[in-house]
Design a protein around this motif. Structure first.
Motif, PDB file in Angstrom:
ATOM      1  N   UNK A   1       0.817  -1.217   0.000  1.00  0.00           N
ATOM      2  CA  UNK A   1       0.000   0.000   0.000  1.00  0.00           C
ATOM      3  C   UNK A   1       0.844   1.258   0.000  1.00  0.00           C
ATOM      4  N   UNK A   2       2.097   1.170   0.487  1.00  0.00           N
ATOM      5  CA  UNK A   2       2.954   2.359   0.542  1.00  0.00           C
ATOM      6  C   UNK A   2       3.656   2.624  -0.782  1.00  0.00           C
ATOM      7  N   UNK A   3       3.679   1.633  -1.671  1.00  0.00           N
ATOM      8  CA  UNK A   3       4.352   1.789  -2.956  1.00  0.00           C
ATOM      9  C   UNK A   3       3.378   2.386  -3.975  1.00  0.00           C
ATOM     10  N   UNK A   4       3.776   3.491  -4.564  1.00  0.00           N
ATOM     11  CA  UNK A   4       2.938   4.164  -5.556  1.00  0.00           C
ATOM     12  C   UNK A   4       3.476   4.004  -6.977  1.00  0.00           C
ATOM     13  N   UNK A   5       4.775   3.782  -7.103  1.00  0.00           N
ATOM     14  CA  UNK A   5       5.404   3.707  -8.422  1.00  0.00           C
ATOM     15  C   UNK A   5       6.449   2.602  -8.432  1.00  0.00           C
ATOM     16  N   UNK A   6       6.553   1.935  -9.568  1.00  0.00           N
ATOM     17  CA  UNK A   6       7.597   0.928  -9.765  1.00  0.00           C
ATOM     18  C   UNK A   6       8.390   1.324 -11.004  1.00  0.00           C
ATOM     19  N   UNK A   7       9.710   1.377 -10.854  1.00  0.00           N
ATOM     20  CA  UNK A   7      10.580   1.661 -11.997  1.00  0.00           C
ATOM     21  C   UNK A   7      11.454   0.438 -12.258  1.00  0.00           C
TER      22      UNK A   7
ATOM     23  N   UNK B   1       8.565   4.428  -3.838  1.00  0.00           N
ATOM     24  CA  UNK B   1       9.036   4.016  -5.165  1.00  0.00           C
ATOM     25  C   UNK B   1       9.765   2.685  -5.030  1.00  0.00           C
ATOM     26  N   UNK B   2       9.480   1.763  -5.904  1.00  0.00           N
ATOM     27  CA  UNK B   2      10.154   0.475  -5.888  1.00  0.00           C
ATOM     28  C   UNK B   2      10.967   0.301  -7.163  1.00  0.00           C
ATOM     29  N   UNK B   3      12.199  -0.143  -6.997  1.00  0.00           N
ATOM     30  CA  UNK B   3      13.083  -0.471  -8.110  1.00  0.00           C
ATOM     31  C   UNK B   3      12.985  -1.961  -8.382  1.00  0.00           C
ATOM     32  N   UNK B   4      12.705  -2.324  -9.622  1.00  0.00           N
ATOM     33  CA  UNK B   4      12.658  -3.728 -10.028  1.00  0.00           C
ATOM     34  C   UNK B   4      13.810  -3.988 -10.981  1.00  0.00           C
TER      35      UNK B   4
ATOM     36  N   UNK C   1      19.271   4.185  -0.743  1.00  0.00           N
ATOM     37  CA  UNK C   1      18.661   5.511  -0.793  1.00  0.00           C
ATOM     38  C   UNK C   1      17.220   5.497  -0.297  1.00  0.00           C
ATOM     39  N   UNK C   2      16.751   4.333   0.157  1.00  0.00           N
ATOM     40  CA  UNK C   2      15.430   4.255   0.748  1.00  0.00           C
ATOM     41  C   UNK C   2      14.339   3.711  -0.136  1.00  0.00           C
ATOM     42  N   UNK C   3      14.666   3.323  -1.385  1.00  0.00           N
ATOM     43  CA  UNK C   3      13.649   2.768  -2.275  1.00  0.00           C
ATOM     44  C   UNK C   3      13.348   1.322  -1.888  1.00  0.00           C
ATOM     45  N   UNK C   4      12.140   0.871  -2.183  1.00  0.00           N
ATOM     46  CA  UNK C   4      11.809  -0.537  -2.063  1.00  0.00           C
ATOM     47  C   UNK C   4      12.434  -1.288  -3.241  1.00  0.00           C
ATOM     48  N   UNK C   5      12.485  -2.614  -3.130  1.00  0.00           N
ATOM     49  CA  UNK C   5      13.219  -3.396  -4.136  1.00  0.00           C
ATOM     50  C   UNK C   5      12.465  -4.659  -4.524  1.00  0.00           C
ATOM     51  N   UNK C   6      12.606  -5.039  -5.795  1.00  0.00           N
ATOM     52  CA  UNK C   6      12.049  -6.295  -6.298  1.00  0.00           C
ATOM     53  C   UNK C   6      13.064  -6.923  -7.243  1.00  0.00           C
TER      54      UNK C   6
ATOM     55  N   UNK D   1      -0.428  -5.580 -16.310  1.00  0.00           N
ATOM     56  CA  UNK D   1      -1.059  -5.867 -15.022  1.00  0.00           C
ATOM     57  C   UNK D   1      -0.573  -4.898 -13.947  1.00  0.00           C
ATOM     58  N   UNK D   2       0.714  -4.658 -13.882  1.00  0.00           N
ATOM     59  CA  UNK D   2       1.269  -3.766 -12.867  1.00  0.00           C
ATOM     60  C   UNK D   2       0.786  -2.332 -13.067  1.00  0.00           C
ATOM     61  N   UNK D   3       0.608  -1.935 -14.311  1.00  0.00           N
ATOM     62  CA  UNK D   3       0.147  -0.578 -14.621  1.00  0.00           C
ATOM     63  C   UNK D   3      -1.261  -0.327 -14.083  1.00  0.00           C
ATOM     64  N   UNK D   4      -2.036  -1.384 -13.904  1.00  0.00           N
ATOM     65  CA  UNK D   4      -3.395  -1.205 -13.408  1.00  0.00           C
ATOM     66  C   UNK D   4      -3.428  -0.683 -11.978  1.00  0.00           C
ATOM     67  N   UNK D   5      -2.309  -0.817 -11.263  1.00  0.00           N
ATOM     68  CA  UNK D   5      -2.280  -0.439  -9.848  1.00  0.00           C
ATOM     69  C   UNK D   5      -1.203   0.579  -9.514  1.00  0.00           C
ATOM     70  N   UNK D   6      -0.124   0.613 -10.314  1.00  0.00           N
ATOM     71  CA  UNK D   6       1.031   1.457 -10.004  1.00  0.00           C
ATOM     72  C   UNK D   6       1.401   2.345 -11.187  1.00  0.00           C
TER      73      UNK D   6
END
Length: 236
Positions: free
Chosen positions: A3-9, A177-180, A193-198, A115-120
């Motif tokens: 819920x805290x992730x708004x964007x995935x790059x 923001x999550x880095x994939x 730097x504090x980003x989430x990761x996948x 699919x990911x674009x539908x939410x992020x």
């Protein structure tokens, strides 16, 4: 956490697109039609060997900011010389160089991104310049919301300016923001730097016998088999 992730790059070369396989297929077919006797597999591997050293020259300040199309073209000419090949005419050299604009996604890529674009909010955070990323998106049906090219920041990953630049452009804190990526070093830089990761393993990115990035080397926030699996884990 989701819920805290708004964007995935996304890292793009290797994670989103099969750069090596795409280039070998494209240039082998084109070369045959042109009557060119060139070891395209060998050329591609030599070409990619120039990638990190070239970026390092820019990151160290040895070279002024130079975008990836230009670095690729300089490297391509160097590889022709290394292989004892005469350069082609300008139009054909440019066709070869622009193969990076025509890369194919992995089999799961387009479906997973949709699919990911539908939410992020989704977009590439890539060392590729804007032209490469836009043309590649058209070619491979990559439904980006925006293109976060390192060209916008005039820094190559893993410079902090790239990851934090995305956060600034989106008015988001790093934790939103999550880095994939399929590359552990990329995720380590983002996490610092504090980003989430996948993490997504692409064990054939460099062909058979690949020895790097086969598994997650840290406890990343998400580890997925592919982009569709990541979408499933994130509830998309």
């Amino acid at each position: 956490m989701t819920s805290s992730v708004k964007a995935i790059v996304f890292d793009t070369f290797g994670t989103v697109v099969d750069w090596r396989g795409s280039i070998i297929r494209d240039l082998t077919a084109w070369g045959a039609a042109e009557g060119l006797q060139i070891d395209w597999t060998g050329l591609v591997d030599r070409w990619r060997d120039h990638y990190n050293p070239q970026k390092a020259r820019v990151r160290s300040g040895e070279l002024p900011w130079t975008n990836l199309d230009e670095l690729h073209f300089d490297a391509l000419k160097a590889v022709f010389a290394e292989m004892g090949l005469a350069e082609l005419d300008h139009d054909r050299m440019m066709h070869v160089n622009k193969v990076w604009h025509r890369l194919d996604g992995w089999p799961d890529t387009s479906r997973g991104l949709h699919r990911l674009k539908s939410k992020f909010i989704i977009g590439p955070l890539s060392n590729a310049n804007v032209a490469i990323l836009v043309n590649m998106a058209k070619h491979a049906d990559l439904p980006w919301d925006n293109v976060f090219s390192c060209e916008l920041f005039q820094h190559y990953k893993p410079d902090p300016e790239t990851y934090l630049g995305v956060c600034k452009l989106l008015y988001l804190e790093p934790g939103a923001v999550m880095m994939c990526a399929a590359h552990n070093y990329d995720l380590a830089a983002a996490r610092s730097l504090g980003l989430k990761t996948a993490f997504i393993a692409r064990p054939t990115e460099y062909g058979e016998g690949q020895t790097t990035d086969l598994t997650a080397e840290q406890r990343w926030d998400y580890v997925a088999d592919d982009l569709e699996d990541l979408a499933r884990q994130l509830g998309c």
